[in-house]
Design a protein around this motif. Structure first.
Motif, PDB file in Angstrom:
ATOM      1  N   PRO A  51      16.342   7.302  57.542  1.00 49.68           N
ATOM      2  CA  PRO A  51      17.353   6.155  57.419  1.00 49.68           C
ATOM      3  C   PRO A  51      17.285   5.458  56.187  1.00 49.68           C
ATOM      4  O   PRO A  51      17.580   4.426  56.109  1.00 49.68           O
ATOM      5  CB  PRO A  51      16.885   5.214  58.711  1.00 49.68           C
ATOM      6  N   ASP A  52      16.684   6.072  55.134  1.00 50.06           N
ATOM      7  CA  ASP A  52      16.336   5.425  53.966  1.00 50.06           C
ATOM      8  C   ASP A  52      17.301   5.709  52.741  1.00 50.06           C
ATOM      9  O   ASP A  52      17.637   7.015  52.725  1.00 50.06           O
ATOM     10  CB  ASP A  52      15.078   5.865  53.478  1.00 50.06           C
ATOM     11  N   MET A  53      17.699   4.814  52.170  1.00 55.42           N
ATOM     12  CA  MET A  53      18.844   5.066  51.158  1.00 55.42           C
ATOM     13  C   MET A  53      18.620   4.407  49.886  1.00 55.42           C
ATOM     14  O   MET A  53      17.960   3.333  49.884  1.00 55.42           O
ATOM     15  CB  MET A  53      20.313   4.239  51.554  1.00 55.42           C
ATOM     16  N   GLY A  54      18.751   5.277  48.795  1.00 51.26           N
ATOM     17  CA  GLY A  54      18.527   4.605  47.316  1.00 51.26           C
ATOM     18  C   GLY A  54      17.972   5.822  46.622  1.00 51.26           C
ATOM     19  O   GLY A  54      17.569   6.769  47.143  1.00 51.26           O
ATOM     20  N   PRO A  55      18.165   5.907  45.386  1.00 52.09           N
ATOM     21  CA  PRO A  55      17.632   6.776  44.456  1.00 52.09           C
ATOM     22  C   PRO A  55      16.319   7.395  44.564  1.00 52.09           C
ATOM     23  O   PRO A  55      15.629   8.356  44.194  1.00 52.09           O
ATOM     24  CB  PRO A  55      18.213   6.467  43.063  1.00 52.09           C
ATOM     25  N   SER A  56      15.262   6.116  44.807  1.00 51.18           N
ATOM     26  CA  SER A  56      13.944   6.599  44.908  1.00 51.18           C
ATOM     27  C   SER A  56      13.646   7.539  46.272  1.00 51.18           C
ATOM     28  O   SER A  56      12.623   8.173  46.519  1.00 51.18           O
ATOM     29  CB  SER A  56      13.117   5.351  45.268  1.00 51.18           C
ATOM     30  N   TYR A  57      14.758   8.026  47.128  1.00 47.29           N
ATOM     31  CA  TYR A  57      14.582   8.761  48.236  1.00 47.29           C
ATOM     32  C   TYR A  57      15.391  10.142  48.056  1.00 47.29           C
ATOM     33  O   TYR A  57      15.805  10.913  48.607  1.00 47.29           O
ATOM     34  CB  TYR A  57      14.846   8.000  49.438  1.00 47.29           C
ATOM     35  N   ARG A  58      15.858  10.292  46.646  1.00 46.43           N
ATOM     36  CA  ARG A  58      16.711  11.458  46.370  1.00 46.43           C
ATOM     37  C   ARG A  58      15.522  12.733  46.468  1.00 46.43           C
ATOM     38  O   ARG A  58      14.570  12.586  46.546  1.00 46.43           O
ATOM     39  CB  ARG A  58      17.025  11.414  44.783  1.00 46.43           C
ATOM     40  N   SER A  59      16.432  13.993  46.463  1.00 47.09           N
ATOM     41  CA  SER A  59      15.795  15.034  46.601  1.00 47.09           C
ATOM     42  C   SER A  59      15.555  15.669  45.157  1.00 47.09           C
ATOM     43  O   SER A  59      16.569  15.940  44.652  1.00 47.09           O
ATOM     44  CB  SER A  59      16.755  16.088  47.702  1.00 47.09           C
ATOM     45  N   ALA A  60      14.351  15.995  44.778  1.00 52.37           N
ATOM     46  CA  ALA A  60      14.052  16.355  43.509  1.00 52.37           C
ATOM     47  C   ALA A  60      12.772  17.233  43.602  1.00 52.37           C
ATOM     48  O   ALA A  60      12.122  17.084  44.268  1.00 52.37           O
ATOM     49  CB  ALA A  60      14.076  15.303  42.467  1.00 52.37           C
ATOM     50  N   ILE A  61      12.941  18.274  42.682  1.00 52.90           N
ATOM     51  CA  ILE A  61      11.643  18.930  42.293  1.00 52.90           C
ATOM     52  C   ILE A  61      11.080  18.791  40.859  1.00 52.90           C
ATOM     53  O   ILE A  61      11.861  18.774  40.137  1.00 52.90           O
ATOM     54  CB  ILE A  61      12.015  20.532  42.707  1.00 52.90           C
ATOM     55  N   PHE A  62       9.808  18.422  40.792  1.00 56.88           N
ATOM     56  CA  PHE A  62       9.244  18.225  39.550  1.00 56.88           C
ATOM     57  C   PHE A  62       8.382  19.505  39.164  1.00 56.88           C
ATOM     58  O   PHE A  62       7.332  19.388  39.691  1.00 56.88           O
ATOM     59  CB  PHE A  62       8.348  17.098  39.515  1.00 56.88           C
ATOM     60  N   ALA A  63       9.146  20.553  38.556  1.00 58.44           N
ATOM     61  CA  ALA A  63       8.377  21.689  38.444  1.00 58.44           C
ATOM     62  C   ALA A  63       7.187  21.602  37.475  1.00 58.44           C
ATOM     63  O   ALA A  63       7.214  20.872  36.416  1.00 58.44           O
ATOM     64  CB  ALA A  63       9.372  22.766  37.718  1.00 58.44           C
ATOM     65  N   GLN A  64       5.961  22.219  37.821  1.00 61.49           N
ATOM     66  CA  GLN A  64       4.916  21.912  36.855  1.00 61.49           C
ATOM     67  C   GLN A  64       4.616  23.082  36.024  1.00 61.49           C
ATOM     68  O   GLN A  64       3.603  23.104  35.240  1.00 61.49           O
ATOM     69  CB  GLN A  64       3.417  22.023  38.037  1.00 61.49           C
ATOM     70  N   SER A  65       5.636  24.114  36.008  1.00 67.19           N
ATOM     71  CA  SER A  65       5.448  24.970  34.831  1.00 67.19           C
ATOM     72  C   SER A  65       6.934  25.592  34.849  1.00 67.19           C
ATOM     73  O   SER A  65       7.853  25.675  35.797  1.00 67.19           O
ATOM     74  CB  SER A  65       4.590  26.151  35.513  1.00 67.19           C
ATOM     75  N   PRO A  66       7.169  26.551  33.388  1.00 70.43           N
ATOM     76  CA  PRO A  66       8.591  27.019  33.589  1.00 70.43           C
ATOM     77  C   PRO A  66       8.740  28.020  34.679  1.00 70.43           C
ATOM     78  O   PRO A  66       9.987  28.306  34.957  1.00 70.43           O
ATOM     79  CB  PRO A  66       8.636  27.666  32.073  1.00 70.43           C
ATOM     80  N   GLU A  67       7.625  28.635  35.194  1.00 68.33           N
ATOM     81  CA  GLU A  67       7.740  29.721  36.182  1.00 68.33           C
ATOM     82  C   GLU A  67       8.389  28.966  37.381  1.00 68.33           C
ATOM     83  O   GLU A  67       9.195  29.633  38.218  1.00 68.33           O
ATOM     84  CB  GLU A  67       6.505  30.450  36.527  1.00 68.33           C
ATOM     85  N   GLN A  68       7.626  27.788  37.754  1.00 62.27           N
ATOM     86  CA  GLN A  68       8.095  27.227  39.036  1.00 62.27           C
ATOM     87  C   GLN A  68       9.298  26.662  38.893  1.00 62.27           C
ATOM     88  O   GLN A  68      10.413  26.687  39.677  1.00 62.27           O
ATOM     89  CB  GLN A  68       7.044  25.810  39.259  1.00 62.27           C
ATOM     90  N   ALA A  69       9.803  26.315  37.673  1.00 63.38           N
ATOM     91  CA  ALA A  69      11.277  25.885  37.650  1.00 63.38           C
ATOM     92  C   ALA A  69      12.435  27.031  37.688  1.00 63.38           C
ATOM     93  O   ALA A  69      13.542  26.919  38.126  1.00 63.38           O
ATOM     94  CB  ALA A  69      11.482  25.088  35.958  1.00 63.38           C
TER      95      ALA A  69
END
Length: 217
Positions: A130-148
């Motif tokens: 039930p939470d709204m706002g950009p702090s609740y967005r769906s995002a992946i912070f890859a830790q390496s080029p391979e993860q990305a």
């Protein structure tokens, strides 16, 4: 801010809860990723954002091969990495979790599958019920080029197979991770009767256990 802090009425909460139950009580059946990160010695890190970090943390703490999960903020600066400031939705942070995992026991692609299938709804933009706002967005912070590379390929794979009714909103982002305040860590385990935990996160953990019994511990 959490739904309670927003002051949502009980009718609105109940309606949103009913909608979420239809989706949250089961893992979305999605295929495994075709690509994966090559195993490396020692523990590796993965950083995911997808709504409130309490529930995300609870799910991944129960995945075999995960050694620890830390709730925190990613995408903004250290100076504004506090709950009070992030909740203003002006700091560019996302509530996120940092996962330390043993790649000999669980792969990055497997973590991605749990993330997309049951840890959150990757089709929602700037929010998770039930939470709204950009702090609740769906995002992946890859830790390496391979993860990305693997994450980008998996998003394309899921979109191509129409695994979800709507396009995936998850973005690959860059930025540092900053641990959240101590009271946010292990919040699910320390506050099992908290209304938010009972309403939103216990069904999510149950869905993980039902959908991925071989991964659950």
């Amino acid at each position: 801010m959490k739904a309670a802090a927003l002051g949502l009425g009980m009718v609105a909460i109940a309606a949103t809860f009913a909608m979420s139950q239809a989706n949250a009580e089961r893992a979305v059946p999605i295929p495994a990723a075709r690509a994966d990160v090559a195993p490396a010695p020692g523990l590796q890190s993965a950083i995911f954002a997808g709504g409130c970090f309490w529930g995300m943390e609870a799910v991944f703490e129960h995945v075999k091969g995960v050694r620890s999960v830390t709730a925190g903020y990613a995408g903004g600066t250290r100076a504004t990495a506090s709950y009070a400031q992030v909740s203003t939705e002006t700091t560019r942070h996302a509530e996120a979790i940092r996962i330390a995992y043993d790649p000999r026991q669980v792969s990055y692609a497997t973590l991605l599958r749990v993330y997309f299938s049951v840890a959150h709804d990757p089709t929602q933009v700037n929010g998770q019920m039930p939470d709204m706002g950009p702090s609740y967005r769906s995002a992946i912070f890859a830790q390496s080029p391979e993860q990305a590379r693997v994450a980008r390929a998996y998003i394309a794979q899921l979109d191509a197979t129409r695994a979800f009714r709507k396009p995936i909103a998850t973005k690959l982002e860059q930025g540092q991770f900053f641990p959240a305040e101590a009271y946010h860590q292990d919040f699910f385990d320390r506050n099992p009767d908290h209304p938010y935990i009972r309403m939103w996160d216990k069904p999510k953990l149950a869905a993980f256990r039902a959908g991925f019994p071989s991964l659950a511990r």
